[in-house]
Design a protein around this motif. Structure first.
Motif, mmCIF file in Angstrom:
data_model
loop_
_atom_site.group_PDB
_atom_site.id
_atom_site.type_symbol
_atom_site.label_atom_id
_atom_site.label_comp_id
_atom_site.label_asym_id
_atom_site.label_seq_id
_atom_site.Cartn_x
_atom_site.Cartn_y
_atom_site.Cartn_z
ATOM 1 N N GLY A 280 54.221 92.361 38.308
ATOM 2 C CA GLY A 280 52.958 91.912 37.744
ATOM 3 C C GLY A 280 53.140 91.098 36.477
ATOM 4 O O GLY A 280 52.403 90.140 36.225
ATOM 5 N N THR A 281 54.146 91.463 35.692
ATOM 6 C CA THR A 281 54.413 90.738 34.443
ATOM 7 C C THR A 281 54.871 89.316 34.717
ATOM 8 O O THR A 281 54.499 88.379 34.004
ATOM 9 N N PHE A 282 55.686 89.117 35.762
ATOM 10 C CA PHE A 282 56.101 87.768 36.141
ATOM 11 C C PHE A 282 54.878 86.882 36.372
ATOM 12 O O PHE A 282 54.792 85.760 35.876
ATOM 13 N N PHE A 283 53.927 87.391 37.166
ATOM 14 C CA PHE A 283 52.750 86.591 37.499
ATOM 15 C C PHE A 283 51.840 86.403 36.284
ATOM 16 O O PHE A 283 51.225 85.347 36.119
ATOM 17 N N MET A 284 51.741 87.408 35.436
ATOM 18 C CA MET A 284 50.907 87.292 34.243
ATOM 19 C C MET A 284 51.441 86.206 33.311
ATOM 20 O O MET A 284 50.672 85.401 32.761
ATOM 21 N N ILE A 285 52.754 86.159 33.140
ATOM 22 C CA ILE A 285 53.362 85.161 32.265
ATOM 23 C C ILE A 285 53.054 83.750 32.759
ATOM 24 O O ILE A 285 52.828 82.831 31.964
ATOM 25 N N GLY A 286 53.005 83.578 34.079
ATOM 26 C CA GLY A 286 52.716 82.259 34.629
ATOM 27 C C GLY A 286 51.339 81.734 34.275
ATOM 28 O O GLY A 286 51.113 80.513 34.260
ATOM 29 N N CYS A 287 50.395 82.627 33.973
ATOM 30 C CA CYS A 287 49.041 82.199 33.625
ATOM 31 C C CYS A 287 48.973 81.586 32.231
ATOM 32 O O CYS A 287 48.068 80.796 31.945
ATOM 33 N N ILE A 288 49.911 81.944 31.353
ATOM 34 C CA ILE A 288 49.798 81.562 29.944
ATOM 35 C C ILE A 288 50.003 80.070 29.715
ATOM 36 O O ILE A 288 49.135 79.400 29.137
ATOM 37 N N PRO A 289 51.123 79.462 30.151
ATOM 38 C CA PRO A 289 51.260 78.014 29.911
ATOM 39 C C PRO A 289 50.215 77.198 30.658
ATOM 40 O O PRO A 289 49.807 76.126 30.187
ATOM 41 N N ALA A 290 49.771 77.702 31.831
ATOM 42 C CA ALA A 290 48.770 76.963 32.605
ATOM 43 C C ALA A 290 47.449 76.832 31.844
ATOM 44 O O ALA A 290 46.700 75.881 32.064
ATOM 45 N N MET A 291 47.164 77.780 30.943
ATOM 46 C CA MET A 291 45.952 77.684 30.122
ATOM 47 C C MET A 291 45.942 76.387 29.323
ATOM 48 O O MET A 291 44.903 75.735 29.169
ATOM 49 N N PHE A 292 47.115 75.997 28.813
ATOM 50 C CA PHE A 292 47.225 74.829 27.939
ATOM 51 C C PHE A 292 47.512 73.558 28.731
ATOM 52 O O PHE A 292 47.056 72.480 28.368
ATOM 53 N N VAL A 330 65.403 84.157 40.981
ATOM 54 C CA VAL A 330 65.043 82.867 40.393
ATOM 55 C C VAL A 330 63.888 82.221 41.155
ATOM 56 O O VAL A 330 62.926 81.731 40.542
ATOM 57 N N CYS A 331 63.976 82.218 42.481
ATOM 58 C CA CYS A 331 62.893 81.622 43.277
ATOM 59 C C CYS A 331 61.594 82.382 43.076
ATOM 60 O O CYS A 331 60.512 81.776 43.005
ATOM 61 N N PHE A 332 61.698 83.697 43.022
ATOM 62 C CA PHE A 332 60.508 84.504 42.771
ATOM 63 C C PHE A 332 59.906 84.159 41.413
ATOM 64 O O PHE A 332 58.689 83.963 41.281
ATOM 65 N N ALA A 333 60.756 84.072 40.394
ATOM 66 C CA ALA A 333 60.270 83.785 39.049
ATOM 67 C C ALA A 333 59.631 82.398 38.981
ATOM 68 O O ALA A 333 58.593 82.211 38.338
ATOM 69 N N VAL A 334 60.238 81.409 39.654
ATOM 70 C CA VAL A 334 59.676 80.053 39.668
ATOM 71 C C VAL A 334 58.314 80.057 40.343
ATOM 72 O O VAL A 334 57.347 79.466 39.841
ATOM 73 N N TYR A 335 58.235 80.724 41.498
ATOM 74 C CA TYR A 335 56.954 80.785 42.200
ATOM 75 C C TYR A 335 55.900 81.463 41.332
ATOM 76 O O TYR A 335 54.776 80.953 41.185
ATOM 77 N N ALA A 336 56.246 82.618 40.768
ATOM 78 C CA ALA A 336 55.280 83.368 39.963
ATOM 79 C C ALA A 336 54.835 82.565 38.745
ATOM 80 O O ALA A 336 53.650 82.565 38.393
ATOM 81 N N PHE A 337 55.772 81.874 38.113
ATOM 82 C CA PHE A 337 55.459 81.108 36.908
ATOM 83 C C PHE A 337 54.463 79.994 37.206
ATOM 84 O O PHE A 337 53.466 79.821 36.491
ATOM 85 N N PHE A 338 54.712 79.252 38.281
ATOM 86 C CA PHE A 338 53.852 78.105 38.577
ATOM 87 C C PHE A 338 52.598 78.496 39.371
ATOM 88 O O PHE A 338 51.702 77.659 39.524
ATOM 89 N N SER A 339 52.540 79.722 39.847
ATOM 90 C CA SER A 339 51.296 80.160 40.502
ATOM 91 C C SER A 339 50.162 80.289 39.494
ATOM 92 O O SER A 339 48.989 80.373 39.887
ATOM 93 N N GLY A 340 50.506 80.297 38.203
ATOM 94 C CA GLY A 340 49.469 80.376 37.182
ATOM 95 C C GLY A 340 48.527 79.183 37.208
ATOM 96 O O GLY A 340 47.347 79.310 36.855
#
Length: 450
Positions: A280-292, A330-340
């Motif tokens: 859940g933290t992986f996906f939550m982190i992805g939302c933060i840069p997308a805000m800006f 790594v692939c999981f983290a990339v997906y989660a980060f940009f899913s934001g």
């Protein structure tokens, strides 16, 4: 962004927090119920309990938005939290599986109704330069709620009868949210759309000062059938599609959860609950840069770029014959980060693309459309995974994500920098507002309502 506006954003996010909380806590609670043979649950009852809240969410979003557009944001803003509180308390005292199914359905119903209420309040109060950040905050809070539930589940996992305390624990955040929402007034935009100009102006003066002006505009009666007019229906389908194409592959990527947890030593017993917190933290982190990024690069570029990278990450996992642990991570983290990006825009777009009189209805309709795909995916994915394997599942996820990309390229509009009145006039795929639509009646105001 005044303290009042921050309060609106914070307590409006209570609905997504509770959504994440109640959907996550049931999984931990059922595990304990099965281990201790509570309520004599068989496979059928487990499936029904797990799906009840999702079915309720579908119906709640479908009708909650329309009711909100008819009777106002503030009234529904409070009613639904009280209902969630009472139903959550009731789940702690159930004695049969059927009672639990009914309670969970009711919880899903009122939480689903809260989404269009809360996001409409945020969109209609927040300055346009902060609108993307506020909506991104709402998207991120879902994962905060889920993580909070897993932590509570972890603490109560070995407590006798702990599943009752788990299910009833939602009462605590409900009380906090109810207290925080109590002093928030009705949306001036909604009041103006119902020709209650004097009330709207009084709230503007109270919240923002005497310099605020409310530009006169036509009052509009809420008509649910307006969503089916071509200019609105196309937008509902667009938002629902990108929502679905973001959500369904997310369930596929979660199939790698056990391997990720094992890599961090979080795959057994109570520690597996902490592994869910990590995901859940992986996906939550992805939302933060997308805000800006929604402001710096624009909504359209963010949506297209995010779907392109998400599709690539899933395709790599599907193409490799044997993916090593770190490749998976790594692939999981990339997906989660940009899913934001799509995760934030699925809330931002419907609130910007529809006028005040049907804004909440449109949010509910788009969310209901996406939930159909989510519910189907939850039932289809396990069988597809067992029959075709992990690689094929990732390929299927990449295809669905690619559909989101192909829809976004020709249709995604750019709403950055526009007032709600201007953005609600946009046609799909356009930057300039169309001239044949009526602007929202509550446009001219200081930054507070733009």
């Amino acid at each position: 962004m005044t303290p009042f506006l921050k309060k609106v954003t914070l307590f409006s996010s209570g609905g997504p927090f509770l959504d994440g909380y109640v959907l996550a806590i049931i999984g931990v609670a059922i595990d304990q119920m099965v281990r201790n043979d509570e309520l004599a649950l068989d496979g059928g009852w487990i499936s029904a309990i797990s799906a009840a809240a999702l079915v309720g969410l579908f119906l709640g979003t479908s009708i909650g938005g329309y009711i909100t557009d008819r009777i106002g944001r503030k009234r529904m803003f409070l009613i639904d939290v009280v209902a969630i509180l009472l139903l959550s308390l009731g789940t702690a005292f159930v004695t049969t599986p059927l009672m639990l199914v009914v309670m969970r359905f009711g919880i899903g119903l009122v939480i689903g109704a809260d989404y269009p209420i809360a996001t409409s309040m945020v969109a209609e109060f927040t300055p346009r330069r902060y609108r993307a950040i506020s909506m991104g905050f709402i998207a991120a809070i879902w994962y905060v709620g889920a993580n909070a539930a897993y932590i509570v589940g972890y603490l109560l996992a070995d407590v006798d009868g702990g599943w009752r305390w788990m299910l009833g624990s939602a009462v605590v955040p409900c009380l906090v949210i109810l207290i925080g929402r109590w002093g928030i007034p009705e949306s001036p935009r909604w009041l103006a759309s119902k020709n209650r100009i004097a009330e709207a102006e009084a709230i503007l003066r109270q919240m923002f000062g005497a310099h605020v002006e409310l530009e006169p505009g036509p009052s509009t009666k809420t008509r649910y059938r307006a969503l089916f007019e071509p200019r609105n229906l196309s937008k509902v389908v667009f938002v629902g599609t990108i929502w679905l194409c973001q959500a369904v592959p997310m369930f596929a990527i979660y199939t790698f959860g056990p391997r990720i947890m094992a890599a961090f030593g979080l795959s057994e017993g109570r520690l597996s609950v902490l592994g869910e917190v990590l995901i859940g933290t992986f996906f939550m982190i992805g939302c933060i840069p997308a805000m800006f990024w929604a402001n710096s690069m624009g909504r359209r570029r963010l949506l297209i770029g995010s779907f392109a990278i998400m599709t690539l990450a899933l395709a790599v996992l599907g193409a490799l014959p044997v993916a090593g642990t770190w490749v998976v991570i790594v692939c999981f983290a990339v997906y989660a980060f940009f899913s934001g990006g799509p995760g934030n825009l699925q809330w931002l777009y419907p609130n910007e693309l529809f006028p005040t009189d049907i804004r909440a209805s449109a949010v509910g309709a788009a969310m209901a459309l996406s939930r159909i795909g989510t519910v189907v995916a939850m039932y289809v994915l396990p069988g597809f995974l067992s029959t075709h394997g992990t690689r094929a599942t990732m390929v299927a996820g990449a295809v669905i994500s690619a559909v989101g990309l192909l829809v976004a390229i020709p249709l995604a509009p750019e709403t950055r920098g526009l007032t709600l009145g201007e953005s609600s006039q946009l046609r799909l795929g356009r930057r300039e507002p169309a001239g044949d639509q009526h602007p929202s009646p509550a446009r001219r105001a200081p930054a507070g309502l733009r």
